[in-house]
Scaffold this motif. Structure first.
Motif, PDB file in Angstrom:
ATOM      1  N   LEU A  56       7.340  -1.237  -1.297  1.00  9.26           N
ATOM      2  CA  LEU A  56       6.240  -0.848  -0.337  1.00  9.26           C
ATOM      3  C   LEU A  56       6.325   0.245   0.485  1.00  9.26           C
ATOM      4  CD1 LEU A  56       5.690  -4.543   0.215  1.00  9.26           C
ATOM      5  CD2 LEU A  56       4.007  -3.047  -0.869  1.00  9.26           C
ATOM      6  N   LEU A  57       7.847   0.344   0.848  1.00  5.50           N
ATOM      7  CA  LEU A  57       8.006   1.685   2.009  1.00  5.50           C
ATOM      8  C   LEU A  57       7.828   3.122   1.091  1.00  5.50           C
ATOM      9  CD1 LEU A  57       9.205   2.324   4.588  1.00  5.50           C
ATOM     10  CD2 LEU A  57      11.513   2.422   3.676  1.00  5.50           C
ATOM     11  N   ARG A  58       8.251   3.020  -0.264  1.00  2.20           N
ATOM     12  CA  ARG A  58       8.208   4.139  -0.987  1.00  2.20           C
ATOM     13  C   ARG A  58       6.634   4.543  -1.122  1.00  2.20           C
ATOM     14  NH1 ARG A  58      12.919   2.658  -3.660  1.00  2.20           N
ATOM     15  NH2 ARG A  58      11.779   1.317  -5.094  1.00  2.20           N
ATOM     16  N   LEU A  59       5.751   3.487  -1.445  1.00  2.00           N
ATOM     17  CA  LEU A  59       4.162   3.507  -1.562  1.00  2.00           C
ATOM     18  C   LEU A  59       3.613   4.049  -0.407  1.00  2.00           C
ATOM     19  CD1 LEU A  59       1.794   2.869  -3.390  1.00  2.00           C
ATOM     20  CD2 LEU A  59       1.742   0.990  -2.206  1.00  2.00           C
ATOM     21  N   MET A  60       4.257   3.392   0.992  1.00  2.00           N
ATOM     22  CA  MET A  60       3.241   3.750   2.047  1.00  2.00           C
ATOM     23  C   MET A  60       3.796   5.103   2.575  1.00  2.00           C
ATOM     24  SD  MET A  60       1.388   1.273   2.666  1.00  2.00           S
ATOM     25  CE  MET A  60       0.990   1.524   4.537  1.00  2.00           C
ATOM     26  N   ALA A  61       5.022   5.686   2.097  1.00  2.00           N
ATOM     27  CA  ALA A  61       5.510   7.028   2.311  1.00  2.00           C
ATOM     28  C   ALA A  61       4.499   7.939   1.520  1.00  2.00           C
ATOM     29  CB  ALA A  61       7.051   7.267   1.782  1.00  2.00           C
ATOM     30  N   ASP A  62       4.353   7.625   0.424  1.00  2.00           N
ATOM     31  CA  ASP A  62       3.374   8.478  -0.695  1.00  2.00           C
ATOM     32  C   ASP A  62       1.889   8.324  -0.221  1.00  2.00           C
ATOM     33  OD1 ASP A  62       2.620   9.939  -2.960  1.00  2.00           O
ATOM     34  OD2 ASP A  62       1.863   8.208  -3.714  1.00  2.00           O
ATOM     35  N   LYS A  63       1.438   7.246   0.237  1.00  2.00           N
ATOM     36  CA  LYS A  63      -0.019   7.179   0.783  1.00  2.00           C
ATOM     37  C   LYS A  63      -0.302   7.714   2.064  1.00  2.00           C
ATOM     38  CE  LYS A  63      -1.517   5.020  -3.243  1.00  2.00           C
ATOM     39  NZ  LYS A  63      -2.560   5.467  -4.255  1.00  2.00           N
ATOM     40  N   CYS A  64       0.632   7.228   3.026  1.00  2.00           N
ATOM     41  CA  CYS A  64       0.425   7.367   4.524  1.00  2.00           C
ATOM     42  C   CYS A  64       1.121   8.551   4.948  1.00  2.00           C
ATOM     43  CB  CYS A  64       0.307   6.074   5.261  1.00  2.00           C
ATOM     44  SG  CYS A  64      -0.477   4.802   4.419  1.00  2.00           S
ATOM     45  N   ILE A  79       1.366   8.933  10.452  1.00  2.00           N
ATOM     46  CA  ILE A  79       0.278   9.289   9.318  1.00  2.00           C
ATOM     47  C   ILE A  79       0.197  10.804   9.044  1.00  2.00           C
ATOM     48  CG2 ILE A  79      -1.701   8.890   8.605  1.00  2.00           C
ATOM     49  CD1 ILE A  79      -1.841   6.247  10.211  1.00  2.00           C
ATOM     50  N   ASP A  80       0.433  11.175   7.849  1.00  2.00           N
ATOM     51  CA  ASP A  80       0.069  12.444   7.612  1.00  2.00           C
ATOM     52  C   ASP A  80      -1.246  13.072   7.621  1.00  2.00           C
ATOM     53  OD1 ASP A  80       0.204  15.065   6.487  1.00  2.00           O
ATOM     54  OD2 ASP A  80       0.858  14.537   4.636  1.00  2.00           O
ATOM     55  N   PRO A  81      -1.926  13.672   8.594  1.00  2.00           N
ATOM     56  CA  PRO A  81      -3.165  14.061   8.814  1.00  2.00           C
ATOM     57  C   PRO A  81      -3.840  14.691   7.395  1.00  2.00           C
ATOM     58  CG  PRO A  81      -1.904  15.639   9.894  1.00  2.00           C
ATOM     59  CD  PRO A  81      -0.972  14.533   9.498  1.00  2.00           C
ATOM     60  N   GLU A  82      -2.979  15.308   6.495  1.00  2.00           N
ATOM     61  CA  GLU A  82      -3.504  16.018   5.308  1.00  2.00           C
ATOM     62  C   GLU A  82      -3.603  14.860   4.199  1.00  2.00           C
ATOM     63  OE1 GLU A  82      -4.167  19.060   5.053  1.00  2.00           O
ATOM     64  OE2 GLU A  82      -3.102  19.493   7.088  1.00  2.00           O
ATOM     65  N   ARG A  83      -2.924  13.886   4.267  1.00  6.29           N
ATOM     66  CA  ARG A  83      -3.253  12.563   3.566  1.00  6.29           C
ATOM     67  C   ARG A  83      -4.665  11.876   3.817  1.00  6.29           C
ATOM     68  NH1 ARG A  83       2.333  12.985   3.209  1.00  6.29           N
ATOM     69  NH2 ARG A  83       3.168  12.448   1.090  1.00  6.29           N
ATOM     70  N   THR A  84      -4.802  11.751   5.330  1.00  8.51           N
ATOM     71  CA  THR A  84      -6.218  11.457   5.738  1.00  8.51           C
ATOM     72  C   THR A  84      -7.237  12.181   5.282  1.00  8.51           C
ATOM     73  OG1 THR A  84      -4.756  10.279   7.848  1.00  8.51           O
ATOM     74  CG2 THR A  84      -7.232  10.759   7.931  1.00  8.51           C
ATOM     75  N   ARG A 240      -7.879  -1.582  -7.703  1.00  5.50           N
ATOM     76  CA  ARG A 240      -8.691  -2.492  -7.334  1.00  5.50           C
ATOM     77  C   ARG A 240      -9.496  -1.995  -5.860  1.00  5.50           C
ATOM     78  NH1 ARG A 240      -4.698  -5.840  -8.872  1.00  5.50           N
ATOM     79  NH2 ARG A 240      -5.144  -7.455 -10.466  1.00  5.50           N
ATOM     80  N   VAL A 241      -8.940  -1.133  -5.304  1.00  8.78           N
ATOM     81  CA  VAL A 241      -9.435  -0.493  -4.202  1.00  8.78           C
ATOM     82  C   VAL A 241      -9.489   1.053  -4.592  1.00  8.78           C
ATOM     83  CG1 VAL A 241      -9.239   0.308  -1.772  1.00  8.78           C
ATOM     84  CG2 VAL A 241      -8.625  -2.033  -2.733  1.00  8.78           C
ATOM     85  N   SER A 242     -10.915   1.569  -4.507  1.00 10.82           N
ATOM     86  CA  SER A 242     -11.219   2.865  -4.976  1.00 10.82           C
ATOM     87  C   SER A 242     -10.745   3.758  -4.004  1.00 10.82           C
ATOM     88  CB  SER A 242     -12.728   3.150  -5.044  1.00 10.82           C
ATOM     89  OG  SER A 242     -13.375   2.255  -6.183  1.00 10.82           O
ATOM     90  N   VAL A 243     -10.803   3.845  -2.828  1.00 17.34           N
ATOM     91  CA  VAL A 243     -10.291   4.550  -1.631  1.00 17.34           C
ATOM     92  C   VAL A 243      -9.730   3.828  -0.465  1.00 17.34           C
ATOM     93  CG1 VAL A 243     -10.754   6.683  -0.251  1.00 17.34           C
ATOM     94  CG2 VAL A 243     -12.006   6.539  -2.499  1.00 17.34           C
ATOM     95  N   ALA A 244      -8.466   4.062  -0.095  1.00 14.36           N
ATOM     96  CA  ALA A 244      -7.796   3.875   1.227  1.00 14.36           C
ATOM     97  C   ALA A 244      -7.592   4.935   2.058  1.00 14.36           C
ATOM     98  CB  ALA A 244      -6.585   2.860   0.796  1.00 14.36           C
ATOM     99  N   VAL A 245      -8.154   4.975   3.215  1.00 14.69           N
ATOM    100  CA  VAL A 245      -7.858   6.010   4.096  1.00 14.69           C
ATOM    101  C   VAL A 245      -6.743   5.626   5.038  1.00 14.69           C
ATOM    102  CG1 VAL A 245      -9.165   7.500   5.744  1.00 14.69           C
ATOM    103  CG2 VAL A 245     -10.442   6.854   3.758  1.00 14.69           C
ATOM    104  N   PRO A 246      -5.966   6.447   5.284  1.00 13.72           N
ATOM    105  CA  PRO A 246      -4.797   6.123   6.055  1.00 13.72           C
ATOM    106  C   PRO A 246      -5.103   6.639   7.473  1.00 13.72           C
ATOM    107  CG  PRO A 246      -4.001   7.750   4.669  1.00 13.72           C
ATOM    108  CD  PRO A 246      -5.275   7.438   4.401  1.00 13.72           C
TER     109      PRO A 246
END
Length: 271
Positions: A56-64, A79-84, A240-246
């Motif tokens: 989960l930590l690796r996933l959240m690093a990648d996603k957020c 949270i990385d603004p570029e990912r947002t 299952r979720v199309s887009v998750a915005v961090p």
């Protein structure tokens, strides 16, 4: 028109991204509870795979963009603004697609005090584009598990956005709803729509259990997630979720206005 650069600056100034108010300790606790399959953190999601804390930590690093260092255990999370920004562009594409197809849409939030205005602006724009913004089950009771035990809430809508109200609250039509992570409200809404033989949503827009609960049932779902909401990002990773915005989901409500304007402009839904 708000440019990408201007929105990036706003995200950082308002602490929607960059160093955010969500403590690192809170995020790590959420990952531990999600790994243990605590329903309070699953938000209605039933993950396909086993997610350990390190996963989960690796996933959240990648996603957020949070730190993937397990030794980093305190201080503000990041949270990385570029990912947002990238996720907001994808979010806008989904809204544009719904508008083109004029699909039925359901909006729902577990953060009514903060996010009603954001979602309501999107709901107004989709309605103007010809989408049916659904409002079934108004007034229906929902039993929700809280830290105080099971409590009865009632479903309501404010400007087309679903929320739940605490027992005894009669401020119908106001944004004085309850903060909840539960997927039970979206299930109650869908059940009521089926019972009434009405339209079912082809897109659900929101946060917490509204997004994960709908996505788990096979409905396209997009939404916002903080660093302590791993379920949305697991849902996105598993399809299952199309887009998750961090972004931070707890800043003052007016800070979400520029985000709504940016999304509507990218979706070509600005009026």
């Amino acid at each position: 028109m708000l440019s990408t650069g201007a929105l990036r600056a706003h995200l950082l100034a308002a602490r929607l991204a960059g160093p955010v108010a969500t403590p690192r300790e809170t995020s790590l606790r959420s990952y531990r509870l999600f790994a243990a399959r605590d329903p309070r953190l699953l938000l209605g999601l039933d993950p396909d795979r086993v997610w350990g804390e390190r996963d989960l930590l690796r996933l959240m690093a990648d996603k957020c963009g949070v730190s993937d260092d397990p030794a980093h255990v305190s201080g503000p999370d990041v949270i990385d603004p570029e990912r947002t920004l990238a996720a907001l562009d994808a979010f806008a594409e989904r809204l544009a697609g719904a508008a083109r197809r004029r699909t039925p849409v359901l909006f729902g939030t577990g953060h009514p005090h903060r996010l009603i205005g954001f979602y309501a602006g999107l709901a107004d724009a989709l309605s103007a584009a010809g989408c049916l913004v659904l409002t079934p089950a108004r007034g229906r009771g929902v039993d929700v598990m809280t830290r105080f035990g099971v409590r009865r809430y009632s479903l309501d809508y404010v400007r087309g956005v679903a929320l739940v109200r605490e027992p005894g609250v009669r401020a119908q039509g106001s944004a004085a709803g309850a903060h909840t992570h539960s997927p039970l409200p979206v299930r109650a809404v869908l059940e009521a729509a089926v019972e009434a033989r009405g339209a079912l949503p082809e897109l659900v827009v929101g946060d917490h259990g509204w997004v994960c609960g709908a996505g788990q049932l096979g409905i396209e779902a997009i939404g916002l997630g903080d660093t302590d909401d791993p379920a949305l990002f697991v849902g996105e990773e598993e399809g299952r979720v199309s887009v998750a915005v961090p972004l931070d989901d707890g800043v003052p409500s007016d800070h979400y206005g520029p985000i709504a304007r940016y999304v509507l402009n990218r979706a070509r839904l600005s009026r």
